[in-house]
Design an enzyme around this catalytic site. Structure first.
Site, PDB file in Angstrom:
ATOM      1  N   SER A 254       0.781  -1.206   0.051  1.00 10.55           N
ATOM      2  CA  SER A 254      -0.007  -0.097   0.060  1.00 10.55           C
ATOM      3  C   SER A 254       0.895   1.406  -0.115  1.00 10.55           C
ATOM      4  O   SER A 254       2.003   1.169   0.486  1.00 10.55           O
ATOM      5  CB  SER A 254      -0.975  -0.354   1.336  1.00 10.55           C
ATOM      6  N   LYS A 255       0.159   2.501  -0.474  1.00  8.65           N
ATOM      7  CA  LYS A 255       0.980   3.506  -0.775  1.00  8.65           C
ATOM      8  C   LYS A 255       1.446   4.007   0.780  1.00  8.65           C
ATOM      9  O   LYS A 255       2.072   5.012   0.804  1.00  8.65           O
ATOM     10  CB  LYS A 255       0.442   4.582  -1.607  1.00  8.65           C
ATOM     11  N   ARG A 256       0.703   3.541   1.840  1.00 10.19           N
ATOM     12  CA  ARG A 256       1.080   4.247   3.004  1.00 10.19           C
ATOM     13  C   ARG A 256       2.349   3.684   3.853  1.00 10.19           C
ATOM     14  O   ARG A 256       2.884   4.434   4.457  1.00 10.19           O
ATOM     15  CB  ARG A 256      -0.201   3.899   4.107  1.00 10.19           C
TER      16      ARG A 256
END
Length: 484
Positions: A254-256
């Site tokens: 995920s981009k987090r």
RNA sequence: GACCCCAUCGUCUAGUUAGGUCUAGGACACCAGCCUUUCACGCUGGCGACGCGGGUUCAAAUCCCGCUGGGGUCACCA
């Protein structure tokens, strides 16, 4: 007789070109190429709210950069077009009606409210989730009347209600589901657009796709897809679900927690062949154990059946090592060419130059003044760390504000420009009771590593969204673990 | 929660399909040393894994079952 192998990558143009898309594209590409078949690019833009042409353009660009060229697609055409789902509406409508006529699908008039309520009840009862088939029993003549009268509705697939549904995955073999477990999927939304499930099956069939190689997240809807093939009387393709790329904590990438945009890697100085090489390693090992190889070598040695099933953690460290290996293999002139292609190209330099122009006194100053435009990650020295903390806040609080800034403001910017960044930052300040003055210096340091830089918004615009995102993340991470 | 998938060093993996050749091999990272004016590269060595419990078998990392753990899905998003 052997049918020509046809594979496809079917991205949805709803954001940045994702590394997961590149990963799946690579395996599809490799199979098609090694079999002398075709690799198709299809744009799945049936989500009218979220699809953008800017995203589509970035996907083309990213795939081209990687060198995963397609034989048929929206931009190059081909005998099975159009290759953009938004341009195939009639096809889906016709097929959906066929299904309704044959009793394999039915109109559903349930309101959003009823569905929400149903879900809430199911959640409270800790039972199975999913549509309860409420409209399935409506008499077909009555349903037709209500549709003709213009009543809002969707079309749902009538799934078998009992028995076992057995599907086949190339890597896993037979997988069975209890029919009661699977609800009646929406095939056509109330706006008349098809859902993924419908469009995907119709297109794969019509485009004569022989191998559907996609991410594992799809495996639980495979029964619906197989049911659709049956309802249409079509022979299903071979299905092969690839394991999902993971964050370091093993959750789905995920981009987090990771840079996931191909744009990030490109701007951070990774070579396309190293990216491909690394992605290939995520699930496939060369017979001779060699870890550095070219796309051509991979295409030759690749065996789809040999893909391993454990979800691989995407490890930047190893990617970076591999990238270094590829760089060392380049001749000096080739290395120069690569440098000019990306970071030292006129296009980029001409963006950076104006920002430095009036601030430098010697030509040599340019390099020391602008170095953060040419690196992937920036370092935060003690002075930077101190100044990066927002006044009256602790480092962890500042970290939280940075994350909030990303998630609630910057991530939503579609056209990454100085103007839109400024607007986003200013309204973020207002919404969060911060003075621009208090926020801007910390952000400046987060994205550049230093306190003296060209104007913040211009700087961020030139750095690009992905570099800014990731540096803000790193800064937040640095702050989180810093003592007040 | 229900369903589905998965399970070898911290990470990527080989070995599992045809059980013995596995005192489990390689790579990243880490540590030590060599090379070297520095750094990097390179080289050598070290650390380090078959999740647990039952079976089956002369023999199991490999086959079966259970457990545990991780992941995914349960949208008018894909």
């Amino acid at each position: 007789m052997a049918q020509a192998v046809r594979t496809r990558i079917a991205p949805s143009p709803t954001g940045d070109p994702h590394v997961g898309t590149a990963y799946v594209a690579l395996f599809n590409y490799a199979l098609a190429r090694q079999c002398g078949g075709q690799f198709v690019l299809r744009i799945e833009d049936t989500d009218r709210q979220r699809s953008t042409s800017a995203s589509e353009a970035m996907i083309f660009d990213a795939l081209h950069w990687l060198g995963l060229d397609w034989d048929e697609g929206p931009d190059v055409g081909g005998p099975y077009g159009p290759y953009r789902q938004s341009e195939r509406s009639e096809i889906y409508t016709i097929h959906a009606e066929m299904l309704v006529a044959s009793g394999h699908a039915y109109p559903c008039f349930c309101s959003r409210e009823r569905l929400d309520e149903l879900r809430a009840e199911q959640k409270a009862a800790k039972g199975r989730f999913g549509y309860d088939g409420h409209c399935r029993s409506i008499d077909s003549d009555e349903a037709a009347r209500r549709r003709a009268a213009g009543e809002a509705h969707v079309i749902r697939l009538a799934m078998p209600t009992q028995g076992e549904i057995v599907v086949r995955d190339l890597l896993r073999g037979e997988v069975s589901f209890a029919a009661e477990q699977i609800d009646d999927q929406v095939l056509v939304k109330s706006d008349g657009y098809p859902t993924y499930h419908l469009a995907n099956v119709i297109d794969d069939h019509l485009m004569e796709i022989t191998h559907v190689i996609r991410a594992e997240e799809w495996i639980s809807s495979l029964p619906k897809h197989v049911q659709l093939y049956q309802a249409f009387g079509w022979a299903p393709p071979v299905f092969c679900h690839l394991p999902l790329l993971r964050n370091a904590d093993t959750s789905k990438i995920s981009k987090r927690k990771n840079p996931v945009s191909v744009n990030y890697f490109r701007r951070a100085g990774f070579l396309p062949e190293a990216m491909l090489n690394y992605l290939a390693l995520m699930g496939f090992a060369m017979p001779d154990g060699r870890e550095e190889f070219s796309l051509a070598d991979f295409v030759e040695a690749f065996r789809l059946e040999a893909v391993s099933l454990g979800g691989p953690v995407f490890d930047l460290t190893k990617l970076t090592w591999l990238n270094g290996k590829h760089i060392r293999e380049l001749s000096p002139s080739e290395l120069l060419r690569r440098l000019r292609e990306e970071l030292l190209g006129d296009r980029y330099l001409l963006e950076v130059l104006p920002l430095a122009h009036e601030r430098i006194e010697t030509l040599a100053d340019f390099f020391s003044y602008t170095n953060f435009f040419f690196v992937g990650d920036v370092e935060y020295d003690d002075a930077a760390r101190t100044k990066m903390v927002i006044r009256e806040r602790t480092p962890p609080q500042t970290a939280k504000i940075f994350r909030l800034l990303l998630e609630e403001s910057l991530d939503a910017i579609l056209d990454w420009s100085a103007e839109s960044i400024e607007e986003a930052l200013r309204s973020f300040c207002e919404a969060n009771d911060l003075k621009p003055k208090e926020l801007f210096m910390p952000v400046r340091i987060a994205v550049t590593g230093r306190a003296a830089t060209p104007p913040l918004f211009d700087t961020m615009a030139v750095l690009g969204k992905e570099i800014c995102r990731w540096r803000l993340r790193s800064a937040a991470e640095t702050l989180r673990t810093m003592k007040a």
